[in-house]
Design a protein around this motif. Structure first.
Motif, PDB file in Angstrom:
ATOM      1  N   ARG A 183       0.830  -1.208   0.000  1.00 13.33           N
ATOM      2  CA  ARG A 183       0.000   0.000   0.000  1.00 13.33           C
ATOM      3  C   ARG A 183       0.867   1.261   0.000  1.00 13.33           C
ATOM      4  NH1 ARG A 183      -3.025  -2.459   4.258  1.00 13.33           N
ATOM      5  NH2 ARG A 183      -2.247  -0.819   5.657  1.00 13.33           N
ATOM      6  N   THR A 184       1.953   1.212   0.735  1.00 10.86           N
ATOM      7  CA  THR A 184       2.858   2.358   0.781  1.00 10.86           C
ATOM      8  C   THR A 184       3.472   2.616  -0.588  1.00 10.86           C
ATOM      9  OG1 THR A 184       3.358   2.022   3.120  1.00 10.86           O
ATOM     10  CG2 THR A 184       4.990   3.208   1.808  1.00 10.86           C
ATOM     11  N   ALA A 185       3.936   1.559  -1.234  1.00 12.00           N
ATOM     12  CA  ALA A 185       4.530   1.721  -2.565  1.00 12.00           C
ATOM     13  C   ALA A 185       3.513   2.260  -3.560  1.00 12.00           C
ATOM     14  CB  ALA A 185       5.098   0.379  -3.043  1.00 12.00           C
ATOM     15  N   GLU A 186       2.268   1.830  -3.454  1.00 13.51           N
ATOM     16  CA  GLU A 186       1.230   2.321  -4.347  1.00 13.51           C
ATOM     17  C   GLU A 186       1.018   3.817  -4.163  1.00 13.51           C
ATOM     18  OE1 GLU A 186      -2.051  -0.171  -3.330  1.00 13.51           O
ATOM     19  OE2 GLU A 186      -1.455  -1.799  -4.673  1.00 13.51           O
ATOM     20  N   ALA A 187       1.043   4.288  -2.917  1.00 18.02           N
ATOM     21  CA  ALA A 187       0.871   5.721  -2.663  1.00 18.02           C
ATOM     22  C   ALA A 187       2.046   6.517  -3.223  1.00 18.02           C
ATOM     23  CB  ALA A 187       0.738   5.975  -1.163  1.00 18.02           C
ATOM     24  N   VAL A 188       3.262   6.008  -3.046  1.00 19.10           N
ATOM     25  CA  VAL A 188       4.446   6.707  -3.569  1.00 19.10           C
ATOM     26  C   VAL A 188       4.414   6.700  -5.101  1.00 19.10           C
ATOM     27  CG1 VAL A 188       6.957   6.724  -3.643  1.00 19.10           C
ATOM     28  CG2 VAL A 188       5.789   6.128  -1.512  1.00 19.10           C
ATOM     29  N   ALA A 189       4.050   5.569  -5.687  1.00 17.87           N
ATOM     30  CA  ALA A 189       3.984   5.493  -7.147  1.00 17.87           C
ATOM     31  C   ALA A 189       2.942   6.437  -7.718  1.00 17.87           C
ATOM     32  CB  ALA A 189       3.696   4.054  -7.578  1.00 17.87           C
ATOM     33  N   ALA A 190       1.839   6.625  -7.004  1.00 18.84           N
ATOM     34  CA  ALA A 190       0.813   7.566  -7.472  1.00 18.84           C
ATOM     35  C   ALA A 190       1.367   8.983  -7.522  1.00 18.84           C
ATOM     36  CB  ALA A 190      -0.419   7.503  -6.560  1.00 18.84           C
ATOM     37  N   THR A 191       2.213   9.332  -6.579  1.00 20.46           N
ATOM     38  CA  THR A 191       2.871  10.641  -6.601  1.00 20.46           C
ATOM     39  C   THR A 191       3.784  10.753  -7.814  1.00 20.46           C
ATOM     40  OG1 THR A 191       2.786  10.823  -4.192  1.00 20.46           O
ATOM     41  CG2 THR A 191       4.439  12.174  -5.338  1.00 20.46           C
ATOM     42  N   ALA A 192       4.566   9.689  -8.066  1.00 20.27           N
ATOM     43  CA  ALA A 192       5.441   9.695  -9.231  1.00 20.27           C
ATOM     44  C   ALA A 192       4.653   9.797 -10.530  1.00 20.27           C
ATOM     45  CB  ALA A 192       6.297   8.434  -9.230  1.00 20.27           C
ATOM     46  N   ALA A 193       3.524   9.133 -10.594  1.00 24.32           N
ATOM     47  CA  ALA A 193       2.705   9.161 -11.807  1.00 24.32           C
ATOM     48  C   ALA A 193       2.225  10.578 -12.126  1.00 24.32           C
ATOM     49  CB  ALA A 193       1.511   8.221 -11.658  1.00 24.32           C
ATOM     50  N   ASP A 194       1.984  11.375 -11.093  1.00 24.10           N
ATOM     51  CA  ASP A 194       1.591  12.763 -11.319  1.00 24.10           C
ATOM     52  C   ASP A 194       2.681  13.544 -12.044  1.00 24.10           C
ATOM     53  OD1 ASP A 194      -0.852  12.390 -10.132  1.00 24.10           O
ATOM     54  OD2 ASP A 194      -0.244  13.175  -8.176  1.00 24.10           O
TER      55      ASP A 194
END
Length: 299
Positions: free
Chosen positions: A286-297
């Motif tokens: 879940r943590t990696a998904e949140a960080v990846a969502a930031t990167a995707a922005d």
């Protein structure tokens, strides 16, 4: 701008318009996480490390830049001058292709140099990086780094090649030194305006009130993304210390890659996660998904 030996200039771009061409040469299919953790499994505090000379660390960074520019034959020549090579890895878990830039013997750890590796998304234009300066020493941060890379298009994973206590003194602690291949590669990406996310880990008793510490390090660029990420992490059940809102431990203000990014006004996020978060596969995911969502922005 970066310079090749002999004064040949490599043009750098703040944004890459196209995905880089796949390296010529070997192609493999592997689970990227297992591939990376197989490499890092040899790391230990008594492992070998040889500090690179200036021209050696510059050669690896130049090779990364040349590949990003689509100049793969020049990249291969530049990398081979210091014993590095390239291959194409197709991740079995996602089907995505990555360029691996690594020591040519395929081990890295076996050479005693410990300079690290780079993985570049070949299916999307590179826009951001995730950096893992303390694999193994900060347990499972290498797994977090891979998960973030997998989770958003356009990523570059910069992975240190030794335990932070390898070698003599602090010479392998790449987050706090500028004379490393790791720092040179991160600097090459900063020159291209690519935001960076650096992943660290802390012992639970080092900051017992928190599961995560989110900071922009020395600079303020990336503050909006940091706020959004902190909200996502809190929504996921983590206790988060926000370094712009209060004094936090482990803010990363002395981090060398963060200072380099701040000097160029390039966004940089310094992220610390507790051992409890990193050890729990569900929480880590879940943590990696949140960080990846930031990167995707940023993509």
């Amino acid at each position: 701008m970066a310079l090749l030996a002999g004064g040949v200039t490599i043009a750098t771009l703040s944004r890459q318009p196209h995905a880089p061409a796949a390296p010529k040469g070997p192609e493999i299919r592997a689970d990227l996480e297992r591939h990376v953790t197989s490499f890092t499994s040899a790391f230990g505090p008594h492992g070998g490390y040889r500090p690179p000379a200036r021209d050696e660390r510059r050669a690896v960074a130049d090779g990364v830049g040349l590949l990003l520019d689509g100049r793969r034959e020049e990249a291969a020549r530049r990398l081979s001058s210091v014993g590095y090579g390239m291959l194409t890895l197709t991740d079995r878990a996602t089907g995505r292709r990555y360029a691996e830039i690594a020591e040519s013997d395929g081990s890295g750890a076996g050479t005693g140099r410990g300079w690290g590796r780079v993985y570049i998304d070949l299916d999307s234009p590179p826009r951001w990086s995730v950096q893992v300066p303390h694999p193994v020493a900060d347990h499972d941060t290498e797994r977090l780094g891979v998960a973030v890379l997998r989770g958003a298009p356009g990523g570059v994973l910069v992975l240190a090649g030794a335990h932070r206590r390898a070698g003599r003194g602090d010479e392998a602690d790449v987050a706090h030194r500028v004379d490393t291949v790791f720092h040179a590669v991160c600097g090459e990406l900063v020159d291209r305006g690519m935001p960076g996310i650096q992943v660290h880990g802390f012992a639970d008793d080092s900051a017992p009130a928190y599961d995560a510490i989110v900071s922009t390090g020395r600079g303020e660029d990336g503050r909006e993304e940091a706020r959004g990420l902190a909200r996502e992490l809190r929504d996921g059940g983590l206790e988060v210390c926000r370094a712009w809102a209060r004094r936090c431990p482990l803010e990363g203000r002395s981090n060398r890659q963060g200072r380099r990014a701040a000097a160029e006004e390039v966004p940089f996020l310094h992220l610390e996660f507790s051992r409890s978060v990193r050890d729990d596969e569900e929480r880590r995911t879940r943590t990696a998904e949140a960080v990846a969502a930031t990167a995707a922005d940023w993509g």
